[in-house]
Design a protein around this motif. Structure first.
Motif, PDB file in Angstrom:
ATOM      1  N   LEU A  59       0.864  -1.174   0.000  1.00 37.47           N
ATOM      2  CA  LEU A  59       0.000   0.000   0.000  1.00 37.47           C
ATOM      3  C   LEU A  59       0.900   1.224   0.000  1.00 37.47           C
ATOM      4  O   LEU A  59       1.868   1.285   0.764  1.00 37.47           O
ATOM      5  N   ARG A  60       0.574   2.166  -0.873  1.00 43.17           N
ATOM      6  CA  ARG A  60       1.331   3.418  -0.944  1.00 43.17           C
ATOM      7  C   ARG A  60       0.339   4.563  -1.084  1.00 43.17           C
ATOM      8  O   ARG A  60      -0.842   4.356  -1.343  1.00 43.17           O
ATOM      9  N   GLU A  61       0.814   5.796  -0.925  1.00 40.66           N
ATOM     10  CA  GLU A  61      -0.069   6.948  -1.067  1.00 40.66           C
ATOM     11  C   GLU A  61      -0.608   7.034  -2.506  1.00 40.66           C
ATOM     12  O   GLU A  61       0.114   6.715  -3.459  1.00 40.66           O
ATOM     13  N   LEU A  62      -1.861   7.460  -2.616  1.00 39.91           N
ATOM     14  CA  LEU A  62      -2.445   7.711  -3.940  1.00 39.91           C
ATOM     15  C   LEU A  62      -1.825   8.974  -4.536  1.00 39.91           C
ATOM     16  O   LEU A  62      -1.489   9.909  -3.795  1.00 39.91           O
ATOM     17  N   ILE A  63      -1.707   8.990  -5.847  1.00 38.29           N
ATOM     18  CA  ILE A  63      -1.275  10.199  -6.564  1.00 38.29           C
ATOM     19  C   ILE A  63      -2.286  10.457  -7.691  1.00 38.29           C
ATOM     20  O   ILE A  63      -2.991   9.528  -8.105  1.00 38.29           O
ATOM     21  N   ILE A  64      -2.322  11.700  -8.154  1.00 46.12           N
ATOM     22  CA  ILE A  64      -3.306  12.059  -9.191  1.00 46.12           C
ATOM     23  C   ILE A  64      -3.184  11.142 -10.419  1.00 46.12           C
ATOM     24  O   ILE A  64      -4.181  10.787 -11.029  1.00 46.12           O
ATOM     25  N   ALA A  65      -1.962  10.719 -10.716  1.00 47.41           N
ATOM     26  CA  ALA A  65      -1.746   9.852 -11.885  1.00 47.41           C
ATOM     27  C   ALA A  65      -2.428   8.480 -11.743  1.00 47.41           C
ATOM     28  O   ALA A  65      -2.509   7.724 -12.712  1.00 47.41           O
ATOM     29  N   ASP A  66      -2.954   8.163 -10.550  1.00 51.67           N
ATOM     30  CA  ASP A  66      -3.685   6.887 -10.358  1.00 51.67           C
ATOM     31  C   ASP A  66      -5.128   6.978 -10.850  1.00 51.67           C
ATOM     32  O   ASP A  66      -5.864   5.977 -10.785  1.00 51.67           O
ATOM     33  N   LYS A  67      -5.549   8.171 -11.292  1.00 49.35           N
ATOM     34  CA  LYS A  67      -6.973   8.395 -11.589  1.00 49.35           C
ATOM     35  C   LYS A  67      -7.564   7.346 -12.544  1.00 49.35           C
ATOM     36  O   LYS A  67      -8.610   6.767 -12.254  1.00 49.35           O
ATOM     37  N   LYS A  68      -6.886   7.083 -13.652  1.00 46.78           N
ATOM     38  CA  LYS A  68      -7.430   6.147 -14.655  1.00 46.78           C
ATOM     39  C   LYS A  68      -7.634   4.759 -14.055  1.00 46.78           C
ATOM     40  O   LYS A  68      -8.639   4.103 -14.309  1.00 46.78           O
ATOM     41  N   GLU A  69      -6.673   4.308 -13.251  1.00 48.25           N
ATOM     42  CA  GLU A  69      -6.777   2.977 -12.630  1.00 48.25           C
ATOM     43  C   GLU A  69      -7.878   2.963 -11.575  1.00 48.25           C
ATOM     44  O   GLU A  69      -8.659   2.013 -11.496  1.00 48.25           O
ATOM     45  N   LEU A  70      -7.943   4.030 -10.778  1.00 43.29           N
ATOM     46  CA  LEU A  70      -8.963   4.084  -9.717  1.00 43.29           C
ATOM     47  C   LEU A  70     -10.370   4.168 -10.312  1.00 43.29           C
ATOM     48  O   LEU A  70     -11.333   3.662  -9.720  1.00 43.29           O
ATOM     49  N   MET A  71     -10.485   4.779 -11.495  1.00 42.13           N
ATOM     50  CA  MET A  71     -11.790   4.839 -12.169  1.00 42.13           C
ATOM     51  C   MET A  71     -12.291   3.439 -12.530  1.00 42.13           C
ATOM     52  O   MET A  71     -13.495   3.227 -12.650  1.00 42.13           O
ATOM     53  N   LYS A  72     -11.378   2.471 -12.659  1.00 39.51           N
ATOM     54  CA  LYS A  72     -11.791   1.097 -12.997  1.00 39.51           C
ATOM     55  C   LYS A  72     -12.671   0.503 -11.909  1.00 39.51           C
ATOM     56  O   LYS A  72     -13.421  -0.435 -12.158  1.00 39.51           O
ATOM     57  N   VAL A  73     -12.555   1.015 -10.692  1.00 41.20           N
ATOM     58  CA  VAL A  73     -13.475   0.565  -9.646  1.00 41.20           C
ATOM     59  C   VAL A  73     -14.527   1.620  -9.341  1.00 41.20           C
ATOM     60  O   VAL A  73     -15.713   1.341  -9.367  1.00 41.20           O
ATOM     61  N   LEU A  74     -14.107   2.862  -9.082  1.00 45.77           N
ATOM     62  CA  LEU A  74     -15.083   3.867  -8.601  1.00 45.77           C
ATOM     63  C   LEU A  74     -16.045   4.325  -9.700  1.00 45.77           C
ATOM     64  O   LEU A  74     -17.150   4.785  -9.404  1.00 45.77           O
ATOM     65  N   SER A  75     -15.643   4.175 -10.944  1.00 48.17           N
ATOM     66  CA  SER A  75     -16.513   4.618 -12.041  1.00 48.17           C
ATOM     67  C   SER A  75     -17.171   3.427 -12.749  1.00 48.17           C
ATOM     68  O   SER A  75     -17.807   3.610 -13.789  1.00 48.17           O
ATOM     69  N   ASN A  76     -17.026   2.243 -12.172  1.00 50.90           N
ATOM     70  CA  ASN A  76     -17.647   1.055 -12.765  1.00 50.90           C
ATOM     71  C   ASN A  76     -18.998   0.802 -12.079  1.00 50.90           C
ATOM     72  O   ASN A  76     -19.038   0.468 -10.901  1.00 50.90           O
ATOM     73  N   PRO A  77     -20.114   0.966 -12.813  1.00 51.99           N
ATOM     74  CA  PRO A  77     -21.433   0.835 -12.188  1.00 51.99           C
ATOM     75  C   PRO A  77     -21.627  -0.516 -11.489  1.00 51.99           C
ATOM     76  O   PRO A  77     -22.322  -0.604 -10.471  1.00 51.99           O
ATOM     77  N   GLU A  78     -21.031  -1.578 -12.031  1.00 56.18           N
ATOM     78  CA  GLU A  78     -21.189  -2.907 -11.417  1.00 56.18           C
ATOM     79  C   GLU A  78     -20.450  -2.968 -10.076  1.00 56.18           C
ATOM     80  O   GLU A  78     -20.986  -3.446  -9.070  1.00 56.18           O
ATOM     81  N   SER A  79     -19.211  -2.449 -10.037  1.00 57.63           N
ATOM     82  CA  SER A  79     -18.443  -2.439  -8.784  1.00 57.63           C
ATOM     83  C   SER A  79     -19.143  -1.629  -7.717  1.00 57.63           C
ATOM     84  O   SER A  79     -19.173  -1.996  -6.551  1.00 57.63           O
ATOM     85  N   ILE A  80     -19.699  -0.511  -8.142  1.00 57.60           N
ATOM     86  CA  ILE A  80     -20.130   0.508  -7.208  1.00 57.60           C
ATOM     87  C   ILE A  80     -21.662   0.502  -7.056  1.00 57.60           C
ATOM     88  O   ILE A  80     -22.291   1.499  -6.740  1.00 57.60           O
ATOM     89  N   LYS A  81     -22.218  -0.709  -7.257  1.00 55.47           N
ATOM     90  CA  LYS A  81     -23.687  -0.822  -7.316  1.00 55.47           C
ATOM     91  C   LYS A  81     -24.388  -0.483  -6.007  1.00 55.47           C
ATOM     92  O   LYS A  81     -25.581  -0.201  -6.014  1.00 55.47           O
ATOM     93  N   PHE A  82     -23.676  -0.476  -4.886  1.00 59.51           N
ATOM     94  CA  PHE A  82     -24.316  -0.125  -3.620  1.00 59.51           C
ATOM     95  C   PHE A  82     -24.248   1.377  -3.344  1.00 59.51           C
ATOM     96  O   PHE A  82     -24.763   1.849  -2.343  1.00 59.51           O
ATOM     97  N   TYR A  83     -23.563   2.114  -4.218  1.00 56.46           N
ATOM     98  CA  TYR A  83     -23.505   3.573  -4.091  1.00 56.46           C
ATOM     99  C   TYR A  83     -24.623   4.164  -4.955  1.00 56.46           C
ATOM    100  O   TYR A  83     -25.065   3.528  -5.918  1.00 56.46           O
ATOM    101  N   PRO A  84     -25.056   5.394  -4.659  1.00 53.16           N
ATOM    102  CA  PRO A  84     -26.133   5.986  -5.461  1.00 53.16           C
ATOM    103  C   PRO A  84     -25.758   6.116  -6.939  1.00 53.16           C
ATOM    104  O   PRO A  84     -26.572   5.873  -7.814  1.00 53.16           O
ATOM    105  N   ASN A  85     -24.496   6.477  -7.222  1.00 59.14           N
ATOM    106  CA  ASN A  85     -24.040   6.656  -8.609  1.00 59.14           C
ATOM    107  C   ASN A  85     -22.580   6.252  -8.731  1.00 59.14           C
ATOM    108  O   ASN A  85     -21.840   6.375  -7.755  1.00 59.14           O
ATOM    109  N   SER A  86     -22.185   5.839  -9.951  1.00 56.23           N
ATOM    110  CA  SER A  86     -20.749   5.635 -10.167  1.00 56.23           C
ATOM    111  C   SER A  86     -20.092   7.013 -10.289  1.00 56.23           C
ATOM    112  O   SER A  86     -20.762   8.002 -10.578  1.00 56.23           O
ATOM    113  N   PHE A  87     -18.781   7.067 -10.042  1.00 56.01           N
ATOM    114  CA  PHE A  87     -18.087   8.353  -9.954  1.00 56.01           C
ATOM    115  C   PHE A  87     -17.684   8.876 -11.337  1.00 56.01           C
ATOM    116  O   PHE A  87     -17.155   8.116 -12.152  1.00 56.01           O
ATOM    117  N   SER A  88     -17.882  10.178 -11.531  1.00 59.19           N
ATOM    118  CA  SER A  88     -17.361  10.829 -12.737  1.00 59.19           C
ATOM    119  C   SER A  88     -15.834  10.930 -12.606  1.00 59.19           C
ATOM    120  O   SER A  88     -15.283  10.781 -11.499  1.00 59.19           O
TER     121      SER A  88
END
Ligand SMILES: CC(C)(COP(=O)(O)OP(=O)(O)OC[C@H]1O[C@@H](n2cnc3c(N)ncnc32)[C@H](O)[C@@H]1OP(=O)(O)O)[C@@H](O)C(=O)NCCC(=O)NCCS
Length: 169
Positions: A13-42
């Motif tokens: 585990l390491r600190e997040l950096i802005i350059a991680d955005k594309k990879e992090l979107m694979k979970v936070l912006s995936n409607p299937e992953s994030i189905k218990f949240y009101p919306n997937s993240f922009s």
């Protein structure tokens, strides 16, 4: 390259950096992953999420960290400790988000267990909490597997939530 803060058998585990955005979107912006949240993240919301954690590192010396699979040096999600409001109490909370294709291999449990130890041994918190919507069974299972027990039900964002807790001793 950020230095690992926490190392487990299969992960670091390491600190997040802005350059991680594309990879992090694979979970936070995936409607299937994030189905218990009101919306997937922009894209903007994911960038704000990383920025919020960069501020958390400075303010609290912890936040959600990037979870990297040692094998192949793959970014697979985030896991860590943030301050959260649970029914009016501000408490340290363990959270985790793992990219779908890496789920159900015990990675969230392995990362969260290391974060729990870090919360007690390094940060010296007396208790650590986790909360989620009651429909989010995988999240509750991860918390239970690392030793957290039922604390209370409460309402947040118009939805019923379950909180779990474990004490240091
Ligand atoms: C919650 C999450 C992080 C778990 O990640 P993971 O790496 O798959 O977790 P683990 O493999 O360590 O454990 C998952 C557990 O959930 C169980 N599980 C998975 N899907 C399930 C389902 N649909 N119903 C019941 N249990 C389920 C698995 O069997 C496993 O439990 P077990 O070891 O007792 O069999 C992942 O599902 C995720 O990122 N979800 C989206 C984001 C999220 O909701 N995060 C929590 C925010 S509060």
């Amino acid at each position: 390259m950020r230095l690992p803060l926490i190392e487990t058998e299969r992960l670091y585990l390491r600190e997040l950096i802005i350059a991680d955005k594309k990879e992090l979107m694979k979970v936070l912006s995936n409607p299937e992953s994030i189905k218990f949240y009101p919306n997937s993240f922009s894209e903007e919301k994911v960038e704000n999420w990383i920025q919020w954690n960069i501020e958390n590192y400075k303010k609290y010396k912890h936040g959600l960290w990037a979870v990297i699979l040692k094998e192949g040096d793959m970014f697979i999600g985030d896991c860590g400790i943030t301050m959260q409001d649970i029914d009016g109490e501000t408490v340290p909370e363990i959270g985790f988000h793992i990219i779908l294709e890496y789920c159900n291999r015990g990675y969230a449990t392995e990362a969260a267990l290391a974060c729990k130890e870090y919360a007690f041994k390094v940060l010296n918190y007396p208790k650590i909490f986790s909360y989620t919507r009651i429909r989010n069974i995988p999240s509750q299972k991860v918390a239970k597997k690392i030793g957290l027990q039922f604390y209370k039900y409460f309402e947040k964002n118009g939805e019923k939530q379950i909180a779990q807790v474990v004490s240091k001793d």
